[in-house]
Write an enzyme that holds these catalytic residues in place. Structure first.
Site, short mmCIF file in Angstrom:
data_model
loop_
_atom_site.label_atom_id
_atom_site.label_comp_id
_atom_site.label_asym_id
_atom_site.label_seq_id
_atom_site.Cartn_x
_atom_site.Cartn_y
_atom_site.Cartn_z
N LYS A 258 -10.70 34.50 -12.40
CA LYS A 258 -11.78 34.39 -13.55
C LYS A 258 -12.40 33.20 -13.69
O LYS A 258 -13.46 33.18 -14.37
CB LYS A 258 -10.98 35.24 -14.76
CG LYS A 258 -11.03 36.65 -14.62
CD LYS A 258 -11.02 37.18 -16.14
CE LYS A 258 -10.73 38.65 -15.96
NZ LYS A 258 -10.63 39.34 -17.39
N LYS B 224 -10.78 44.15 -5.93
CA LYS B 224 -10.54 45.68 -6.65
C LYS B 224 -11.81 45.93 -7.17
O LYS B 224 -12.75 45.35 -7.74
CB LYS B 224 -9.35 45.33 -7.50
CG LYS B 224 -9.64 44.35 -8.61
CD LYS B 224 -8.59 44.50 -9.86
CE LYS B 224 -9.41 43.86 -11.15
NZ LYS B 224 -8.81 44.13 -12.60
N LYS C 157 -15.17 46.76 -13.51
CA LYS C 157 -16.24 47.15 -14.25
C LYS C 157 -17.05 45.94 -14.61
O LYS C 157 -18.38 46.04 -15.02
CB LYS C 157 -15.63 47.73 -15.69
CG LYS C 157 -14.47 46.79 -16.37
CD LYS C 157 -14.50 47.48 -17.78
CE LYS C 157 -12.99 47.93 -18.19
NZ LYS C 157 -12.12 46.53 -18.31
P1 AMP Z 1 -8.87 46.26 -17.48
O1 AMP Z 1 -10.16 46.89 -17.13
O2 AMP Z 1 -8.64 44.83 -16.66
O3 AMP Z 1 -8.67 46.06 -18.95
O4 AMP Z 1 -7.75 46.95 -16.64
C1 AMP Z 1 -7.15 48.15 -17.42
C2 AMP Z 1 -5.96 48.80 -16.81
O5 AMP Z 1 -6.71 49.41 -15.62
C3 AMP Z 1 -5.06 48.10 -16.36
O6 AMP Z 1 -3.79 48.55 -16.33
C4 AMP Z 1 -5.53 47.66 -14.95
O7 AMP Z 1 -4.15 47.19 -13.88
C5 AMP Z 1 -6.19 49.05 -14.58
N1 AMP Z 1 -6.96 48.86 -13.57
C6 AMP Z 1 -8.33 48.07 -13.52
N2 AMP Z 1 -8.79 48.00 -12.19
C7 AMP Z 1 -8.05 48.85 -11.67
C8 AMP Z 1 -8.31 49.16 -10.01
N3 AMP Z 1 -9.42 48.73 -9.33
N4 AMP Z 1 -7.41 50.02 -9.56
C9 AMP Z 1 -6.22 50.32 -10.26
N5 AMP Z 1 -6.00 50.17 -11.66
C10 AMP Z 1 -6.84 49.10 -12.10
#
Ligand code: AMP
Ligand code: TRP
Length: 329
Positions: free
Chosen positions: A113, A194, A197
């Site tokens: 990041k 990955k 969003k």
């Molecule tokens: P975040 O969007 O970073 O707040 O992630 C929220 C949750 O979603 C966390 O547990 C991440 O590990 C999971 N997560 C985010 N992106 C992915 C992805 N591309 N594949 C699987 N899990 C994800």
């Protein structure tokens, strides 16, 4: 028997994606009736990178509503906003003082990041200490997350052990709850990244609130290699393998069954049916999302969540402060 405790959270830094759903959210739903669950919207984590105030507010409510739309029952699980329970910020600070610079410097999420940025907020660096505090405030046993959070969880375990070693047994050592298939859903335009969003290319992710036709279009345009075999082979066919993982997670069919279903048929029918399976999963969720937003019930649910979460969090914080030598009045 007392139930094991579960805590997790997602950042309201954009629209939740299918990756968030498959990697974490559907496990929240799965665990809620057998565990004592706390699910929060980690708005304090989201501001570790600049957020536009109106967007932060909208996205925070949207993430909370999506939790409910995905099937979280606020009577079974505690749903709340991180910023409404000040104990998070407070224990977060105490955990920052317990964390070594070297530990934070090794965090790959920070490296990713901050790479190439001119000015990086200090909060982005200390982010994992706040996440550790989130988990420790509730003495969570299990933390449902995707693969990318493994390193942060390892640090949480180290900090819990460090605290227990210095001040006496206080914290549970938490474990990750990570899906076997779908722990790391990749971008539709580049299978080396990955699905996220915060990717500026909206074609790279499927948002849970994307209209069905947009979902169909995004899947039909998803990058695939020039072959035609629907075969799970992440090293040589990373894009197709990613789509197979999504298919498997969304339909609960095994990878072998999916390969057999499309044997000799090429990518066309596979992608079409994958799109329909994703739409079938997401359409009812979207309907339920609209109902929740229109019901005007969200703030009440979040307020109740705040009260329930605060009780436990405050208790832990008092214990921690007293053990550390703060004067507790
Ligand atoms: P975040 O969007 O970073 O707040 O992630 C929220 C949750 O979603 C966390 O547990 C991440 O590990 C999971 N997560 C985010 N992106 C992915 C992805 N591309 N594949 C699987 N899990 C994800
Ligand atoms: N760091 C997590 C992510 O980016 C979000 C998060 C913050 C979290 N606090 C947490 C996840 C506590 C699980 C438990 O996805």
């Amino acid at each position: 028997m007392t139930k094991l405790k579960v805590l997790s959270g997602m950042q309201p830094s954009g629209q939740l994606t299918l990756g968030n759903y498959i990697g974490a959210l559907r496990n929240y739903v799965k665990l809620q009736h057998t565990h004592e669950c706390y699910f929060m919207v980690v708005d304090m984590h989201a501001v570790t990178v600049p957020q536009e105030p109106a967007a932060l507010k909208e996205q925070s409510e949207s993430v909370a509503a999506l939790y409910l739309a995905a099937g979280i029952d606020p009577k079974a699980a505690t749903v709340f906003l991180q910023s409404t329970v000040p104990a998070h910020a407070e224990l977060g600070w105490l955990m920052t003082t317990l964390t070594y610079m070297g530990e934070l410097e090794r965090m790959t999420q920070f490296k990713d990041k901050s790479a190439g940025k001119e000015s990086v907020g200090a909060g982005l660096f200390t982010y994992p200490s706040l996440m550790a505090a989130d988990i420790m405030l509730y003495n969570a046993d299990l933390v449902p997350v995707g693969d990318d959070q493994k390193q942060h969880l390892e640090l949480t375990r180290d900090l819990a052990q460090r605290f227990n070693g210095r001040y006496g047994d206080t914290f549970t050592i938490p474990k990750g709850y990570i899906p076997e298939v779908g722990a790391r859903i990749m971008s539709l335009d580049d299978a080396s990244k990955k699905m996220s969003k915060s990717n500026p290319n909206a074609g790279s992710y499927i948002a849970l609130l994307d209209p069905p036709d947009v979902i169909r279009k995004k899947i039909s345009r998803a990058v695939t290699d020039s072959g035609r075999e629907v075969k799970y082979d992440p090293a040589n066919k990373p894009e197709v393998s990613n789509l197979i993982s999504i298919y498997s997670a969304v339909t609960d069919k095994s990878v072998a069954d999916i390969e057999a279903m499309y044997d000799g048929q090429g990518y066309g029918p596979f992608k079409k049916e994958l799109a329909e399976a994703v739409v079938a999963l997401i359409e009812p969720l979207q309907q339920s999302y609209r109902d929740i937003r229109e019901s005007g019930e969200l703030h009440r649910i979040l307020k109740e969540g705040q009260q329930k979460a605060s009780e436990l969090a405050e208790r832990t914080l008092r214990d921690v402060k007293s053990k550390m030598g703060f004067v507790v009045l």
